[in-house]
Scaffold this active site. Sequence first.
Site, mmCIF file in Angstrom:
data_model
loop_
_atom_site.group_PDB
_atom_site.id
_atom_site.type_symbol
_atom_site.label_atom_id
_atom_site.label_comp_id
_atom_site.label_asym_id
_atom_site.label_seq_id
_atom_site.Cartn_x
_atom_site.Cartn_y
_atom_site.Cartn_z
ATOM 1 N N CYS A 66 -10.115 2.317 11.543
ATOM 2 C CA CYS A 66 -10.729 2.781 10.769
ATOM 3 C C CYS A 66 -11.589 3.859 12.315
ATOM 4 O O CYS A 66 -10.213 4.415 11.914
ATOM 5 C CB CYS A 66 -12.118 2.235 12.107
ATOM 6 S SG CYS A 66 -11.335 1.432 13.687
ATOM 7 N N CYS B 273 -9.898 4.041 15.253
ATOM 8 C CA CYS B 273 -8.450 4.257 15.355
ATOM 9 C C CYS B 273 -7.578 5.992 14.878
ATOM 10 O O CYS B 273 -6.762 6.248 15.454
ATOM 11 C CB CYS B 273 -7.528 3.855 13.880
ATOM 12 S SG CYS B 273 -7.854 1.838 14.107
ATOM 13 N N ASP C 252 3.947 -13.422 -9.584
ATOM 14 C CA ASP C 252 4.906 -13.409 -8.744
ATOM 15 C C ASP C 252 4.797 -14.769 -7.976
ATOM 16 O O ASP C 252 3.879 -15.388 -7.574
ATOM 17 C CB ASP C 252 5.254 -12.269 -7.507
ATOM 18 C CG ASP C 252 5.929 -12.495 -6.589
ATOM 19 O OD1 ASP C 252 7.312 -12.759 -7.227
ATOM 20 O OD2 ASP C 252 5.369 -11.801 -5.039
ATOM 21 N N ASP D 38 2.797 -8.625 -5.547
ATOM 22 C CA ASP D 38 2.447 -7.815 -4.227
ATOM 23 C C ASP D 38 3.438 -7.206 -3.550
ATOM 24 O O ASP D 38 3.255 -6.705 -2.946
ATOM 25 C CB ASP D 38 1.979 -9.046 -3.072
ATOM 26 C CG ASP D 38 3.146 -10.151 -3.070
ATOM 27 O OD1 ASP D 38 4.138 -10.381 -3.518
ATOM 28 O OD2 ASP D 38 3.409 -9.911 -1.526
ATOM 29 N N ASP E 245 8.225 -6.265 -7.336
ATOM 30 C CA ASP E 245 7.315 -6.181 -8.653
ATOM 31 C C ASP E 245 6.438 -4.941 -8.550
ATOM 32 O O ASP E 245 5.437 -4.815 -10.411
ATOM 33 C CB ASP E 245 6.241 -7.410 -8.245
ATOM 34 C CG ASP E 245 5.937 -8.870 -7.384
ATOM 35 O OD1 ASP E 245 6.716 -9.156 -7.732
ATOM 36 O OD2 ASP E 245 5.939 -9.099 -6.496
#
Length: 725
Positions: A41, A44, A444, A624, A628
């Site tokens: 955000c 941050c 996966d 993920d 992959d």
Amino acid sequence: MTAQLSSGTAACPGCLAAPAEPARPIPEDVQIALSLPGIHCSACIATVERELNAHPGVEDARVNLTLKRAMIKATPETRASDLIPVLEQAGFEAHELDPGALSATQTDKAGRDLLMRLAVAGFASMNVMLLSVSVWSGATDATRDMFHWISAAIALPAIAFSAQPFFANAWSALRVRRLNMDVPIVLAILLALVTSLWETALSGEHAYFDAALTLTFFLLAGRYLDYRTRAAARSAAEELTALEVPRAIRVVDGAEDEVPVAELRVGDLILVRPGGRMPVDGQIVSGQSELDRSLLTGETVPVFAEAGQVVSAGEVNLTGPLTIRATAVGEDTSLHRMADLVAIAESGRSRYTSLADKAAKLYAPGVHILSALSFVGWYIYSGDVRTALNIAAAVLIITCPCALGLAVPAVTTAASGRLFRKGMLIKHATALERLSEADTVVFDKTGTLTSGAPELVNLGDHARAKVEVALALAEASAHPLSVSLAKAARAAGIKPANVRGIAEVPGYGTEGEFRGQRVRLGRAAWVGADQGTDTSAWLAIGEDAPVAFRFSDALRPGAAEAVDALRASGKHVLLMSGDSQGAVRALAEKLGITDWIAEALPQDKARRIQNLSDEGHKVLMVGDGLNDTAALAAAHVSISPASALDAARVASDIVLLGNDLSPIADACDTAVKATRRIRENFRIATIYNVIAVPLAVAGLATPLIAALAMSTSSITVSLNALRLR
């Protein structure tokens, strides 16, 4: 496979891009780049920039939230290792990146550019339309001419700026002797402007500056809708390249020397400290530790590493220091080869021809021929160049592919909005079209069908006293199994026993003393237990028989429902994982998947996807991990969870925003409906042209009427697309 316990600082497998060891001073005028995976955000951003700018030696620090990176301009004496602790104290995880590997990932300004051009065209169009209303209301002679010249003064610079994308694309096509959708668009705009200027110069009654601006506005609206369906385009191959380590510690005659990775040669001895990535492929010469091999296998449980074991670039050393002998460096490393696989796969997928592109191949030549024939025919018939030009312009405008240009982005935007509300983000313009064609789905395992985090399954099988000892030992380790064990024990209200002298043994586990007896929690062989086939941490108390704390990887919510729905729709479902045979078989049986592959490396996954494609299948890949990434890019269409690593998300066409996998089946259904709407829009545009074109060719439609008819067809197409919402 029995898992091993590790100790030391936990490494972030997705974002850690360089060793944690001290770095060399950065040369002057070279920026320091830091990866900040934890920022989310504006607060941050403000905190990170404030902390960095307050540090001595930092001249300027800027944070990019989209890329989650900080670029710091600093003095030559300032090191990345000086800045990382500053951010860690502020609560932010930080890792060094190589700025040279990030040069191609600058912020994409295409969206802002299109929006600016759209705003200029819209504003100019409204002003010219007001002047046109005055002409239509009866303004004559000098007043009419003045309004026409004012319209020209507004329209010419506005179109010169706003229509630049169409001019550039048309010129690019004509330069290689090819026609695309932008060629008739540019001809229509230019003819409308030339005809209007001619009429204005001769004090004619009609000028069509408003038609040219309206045409530009609607077409830019289509382009902007198309752009909004996609995320900022970054190459997954570049993301993988950014993970390559910029420097390494070379050991020569016992002395350590930090050198750029480019200077390493095969046979060099390299020291990799805990928390650092392997800079090259090699073989361990000395040391014991545990490795995070998620780059290659996708599995988050670390593996034991000792002398003689082969390691690959990109793997994370978690515990003890290791000395490796390089066997492959630079472009020959496994990480670089993986990036090459992804780049090849991405270039192959970019050759997909969308429905709009297919329509353009037939549409553009037909429009040019029809307009040219209209001009020639009317010039021969009337002998008046002005009349012939007016009719040719009317034909180009009325047949202008505005409806065709909106047919795809309008539907894609509506479908994307629907899927976004269900937790899916469409990134690529042609993703829905490709998703509607998928007949095979490849999943996966770890992190995709399962949560990717081990869960203790047999806490109740052990006496409370033993669990208390195990908790005390587990809390002294950052190993994923220790963390899971501690979490489960604390949740059950158990408190740790008073175990003294707890110490970590890299690669094996933790040990201590409890009531005069040695206690150990770790690998089976280390505590004197028989090696098992499941994921376990073993506890040994004195001479008592060791007991196992067993773990499993829980299914993601909606995983079973998604698999069942996809199979019910007639799609073939395949499970492909880098995990062991037993773990993959167990999950496949649990989900009813009959076709599965275990222990698959990244190149194996990409090769399997390519083989399926060669057999004529349209593959949807759901994954993920970095392992992959090549398969995601090679698939006909791909989906990644939001929890996926950066490179995997970049390589995929669709991002699953939540933890629930059930929207995947609904996305396939929505994609089929969206493609149906696109085809309906093409039919609407075709019917419109069949009715309108003869009127224009017959001279019954002026360029202004043609522009209004074109706008009507565009609105009709957009309304049809909204039926998807």
